[in-house]
Design a protein around this motif. Structure first.
Motif, short mmCIF file in Angstrom:
data_model
loop_
_atom_site.label_atom_id
_atom_site.label_comp_id
_atom_site.label_asym_id
_atom_site.label_seq_id
_atom_site.Cartn_x
_atom_site.Cartn_y
_atom_site.Cartn_z
N MET A 181 0.82 -1.20 0.00
CA MET A 181 0.00 0.00 0.00
C MET A 181 0.86 1.26 0.00
N SER A 237 0.14 3.92 -3.13
CA SER A 237 -0.82 4.96 -2.78
C SER A 237 -0.36 6.37 -3.14
N ALA A 253 -4.03 -1.08 -14.69
CA ALA A 253 -4.65 -2.15 -13.89
C ALA A 253 -4.32 -1.97 -12.41
N VAL A 254 -3.07 -1.59 -12.14
CA VAL A 254 -2.65 -1.40 -10.74
C VAL A 254 -3.32 -0.16 -10.16
N GLN A 255 -3.43 0.88 -11.01
CA GLN A 255 -4.10 2.11 -10.54
C GLN A 255 -5.53 1.85 -10.10
N ALA A 256 -6.19 0.94 -10.80
CA ALA A 256 -7.57 0.62 -10.45
C ALA A 256 -7.65 0.10 -9.03
N VAL A 257 -6.64 -0.67 -8.63
CA VAL A 257 -6.61 -1.18 -7.25
C VAL A 257 -6.21 -0.07 -6.29
N SER A 258 -5.18 0.68 -6.67
CA SER A 258 -4.61 1.63 -5.72
C SER A 258 -5.61 2.72 -5.34
N TRP A 308 -8.50 2.37 -4.43
CA TRP A 308 -9.36 1.91 -3.33
C TRP A 308 -8.64 1.87 -1.99
N LEU A 309 -7.33 2.02 -2.01
CA LEU A 309 -6.56 1.84 -0.77
C LEU A 309 -6.77 3.01 0.18
#
Lengths: 325, 261
Positions: free
Chosen positions: B188, B192, B204-209, B211-212
């Motif tokens: 994280m 972040s 793809a990673v930005q889509a997850v980040s 939400w952190l």
């Protein structure tokens, strides 16, 4: 007529409330049940502790003592049964009940970062007590625990016995009516045990109710007005220590020690009402020990002790001699 | 809200004695604790900020050390809250049995956990504030908007304290915390936008980040430090509040299951 009925109703309500607050038992437990993973650890336990008395809960490890105590304090929700502690229903009003209760837990959980008096101060705050009120009580509490002058002592500098006494002082910080003691003298030297016993007697003299668990039968016999033996989640007997000894055990015990003792004793089984053998010791339980004592000198290799029956004999008779884990 | 009012007939501050207990312990060890909390993030911020920053042109329109400052404030808040809710709370729960002692008083486990949550958030507030002060002293911020970072720090602390209490409730021993750090905290920290803008990452990673929780905190703190009102401020504040609330609820359920069997 209507007024009369409602008047009577009001009076009986008032009676009930008054009984709940003063007259009733300090602790009453009815039909208590608790299971873990399908195994019934407490299987229908009933007992009642009158105010101002000392009640002992005895039993081998795993008998259900700790679970019973946790239920009484409202820390574990029972599967069935009713509990009233200090007149309050538990667990429904457990916080109100615990406000009038002190607990000496089995394992030391004093705050290691604090001095003796800080331990008392911080604990008193959990009861909603004001700092000034707690501070005013600290010298008397420490004095009671035989720790006068130890206000500023860091916890690491206190011996095991001193910590135990500090735990007792901590349990009294809210001036409780009822004190739970879970194995209060386990691990203490004889001096420290006697001091704790003397203090517990003083608490009883002040009218406090004591509820204790112990593995020391001499402790139970000495302190408890009544006691109950718990095994496999059930109360197997209850009464005053003397009554239990009279009811369950022949009055005299002769213990015979030595390699030859079991064989010698088994050949003379008729000399006592009951014989138990454990390792190289034979226990004769007798109404009259004279014939046995007369026979003993003919076996010079054996040592023996003749004594009155005690609570430990009752305990072992009722719960057996095999080890519990 | 109504339900919790009814569930807690005395909406008072009964968790406060728990908070005060921890505060009293902290006061005895305050100087090493503050130094430890301050020195480590500052060394990273100044070392990377000036050392690495010297090689870089402006990052997102500011100098690299200035970019890094906002990230350091919230990351250090996260660390302080996480350590307190993991190691310190676990010591009190499992090793010292402090919670057990408290549960024998009229206080309930809910009071204990609320006290621990507020304490970990308070301690992390101090950590974040200390960095903010140094950042201000270094002239890396000049805007009065930076004062709004104070509640952002506290909210970030609450969020990570609540998450940490979940891990504490599940931990069989101290070793367990390593999973949380390697699988959650460290990734994280890198995803972040603390050390570099998150838009440098693959889509793809930005889509997850996005939400952190730490990413929300960064997106609030960085504009504020540089004198701008954060875009989507309500969304980020709402997300942090929601994570804190849900995490605290889960932590409460798990801890009750652990201690009130």
């Amino acid at each position: 007529m209507a007024a009369l009925i409602s008047g009577a109703g009001a009076a009986s309500m008032a009676d009930i409330v008054a009984t709940g607050e003063t007259g009733a038992a300090a602790l009453s437990v009815r039909g208590l049940r608790k299971s873990y993973g399908g195994q019934e650890v407490v299987a229908g336990v009933d007992f009642s502790v009158p105010r101002g008395t000392c009640f002992g809960l005895l039993g081998p490890n795993g008998a259900g003592k700790t679970t019973t105590l946790r239920c009484c304090l409202g820390l574990t929700a029972p599967d069935g049964g009713e509990i009233a502690l200090g007149g309050y229903p538990v667990p429904a009003a457990a916080d109100a009940a615990r406000a009038r209760v002190g607990v000496v837990p089995q394992f030391d959980n004093l705050d290691p970062d604090f001095t003796a008096s800080e331990n008392l101060l911080v604990y008193g705050r959990y009861f909603g007590l004001a700092d000034a009120g707690i501070r005013a009580r600290i010298p008397a509490l420490l004095d009671f625990a035989g720790l006068a002058g130890k206000e500023g002592a860091r916890l690491q500098t206190l011996s095991g016995g001193m910590k135990r006494r500090l735990t007792l002082a901590r349990a009294l910080v809210n001036d409780p009516d009822i004190v739970f003691l879970d194995e209060p003298t386990t691990g203490l030297d004889p001096q420290a045990r006697h001091l704790i016993w003397e203090r517990l007697k003083r608490l009883m003299a002040q009218g406090k109710t004591l509820i204790l668990t112990t593995h020391f039968m001499d402790e139970a016999e000495r302190l408890c007005d009544r006691l109950a033996v718990l095994d496999h989640g059930r109360l197997i007997t209850e009464g005053a220590p003397r009554e239990l000894i009279a009811a369950h055990i022949e009055p005299q015990v002769v213990e015979i020690f030595g390699d030859e003792a079991p064989a010698w004793a088994k050949a003379r089984r008729a000399l006592g009402e009951r014989l138990e053998v454990a390792g190289d010791t034979a226990f004769f339980y007798c109404r009259d020990a004279a014939p046995l004592l007369a026979a003993l000198p003919e076996a010079p290799g054996l040592r023996y002790a003749h004594r009155a029956a005690n609570l430990e004999d009752v305990f072992l008779k009722l719960t057996g001699r095999e080890l519990r884990d | 809200m109504t339900r919790s009012l009814y569930a807690l007939p005395r909406p008072g501050l009964r968790w406060l004695p728990v908070w005060r207990r921890n505060f009293l312990v902290w006061r005895k060890l305050a100087i090493p604790s503050v130094l430890g909390n301050l020195a480590d993030p500052l060394i990273y911020m100044l070392g990377l900020g000036y050392g690495l920053g010297g090689l870089l042109p402006q990052v997102s329109g500011v100098s690299y050390v200035s970019f890094l400052a906002a990230g350091t404030i919230v990351a250090s808040t996260m660390n302080a809250a996480t350590f307190e809710a993991l190691y310190s709370a676990f010591s009190r729960m499992h090793v010292q049995k402090t919670w057990e002692a408290i549960l024998n008083t009229p206080l309930s486990l809910d009071h204990v956990l609320t006290g621990e949550l507020m304490w970990a958030a308070s301690k992390s507030l101090l950590s974040g504030l200390a960095i903010l002060l140094v950042v201000t002293a270094l002239g890396l911020t000049a805007s009065p908007l930076a004062l709004w970072i104070v509640p952002v720090i506290f909210l970030t602390g609450l969020c990570f304290a609540a998450l940490g209490l979940i891990v504490c409730a599940l931990a069989p021993s101290y070793d367990f915390f390593m999973y949380y750090f390697t699988l959650f905290v460290t990734p994280m920290l890198l995803l972040s936008g603390v050390f570099f803008p998150a838009d440098q990452l693959p889509a793809a990673v930005q889509a997850v980040s996005g939400w952190l929780p730490l990413a929300h905190a960064v997106q609030l703190a960085r504009p504020l430090l540089h004198g701008a009102v954060p875009a989507d401020a309500a969304l980020h504040v709402g997300a942090l509040l929601a994570i804190a609330g849900v995490a605290f609820f889960i932590a409460s359920v798990l801890t009750r299951r652990r201690l009130l069997k």
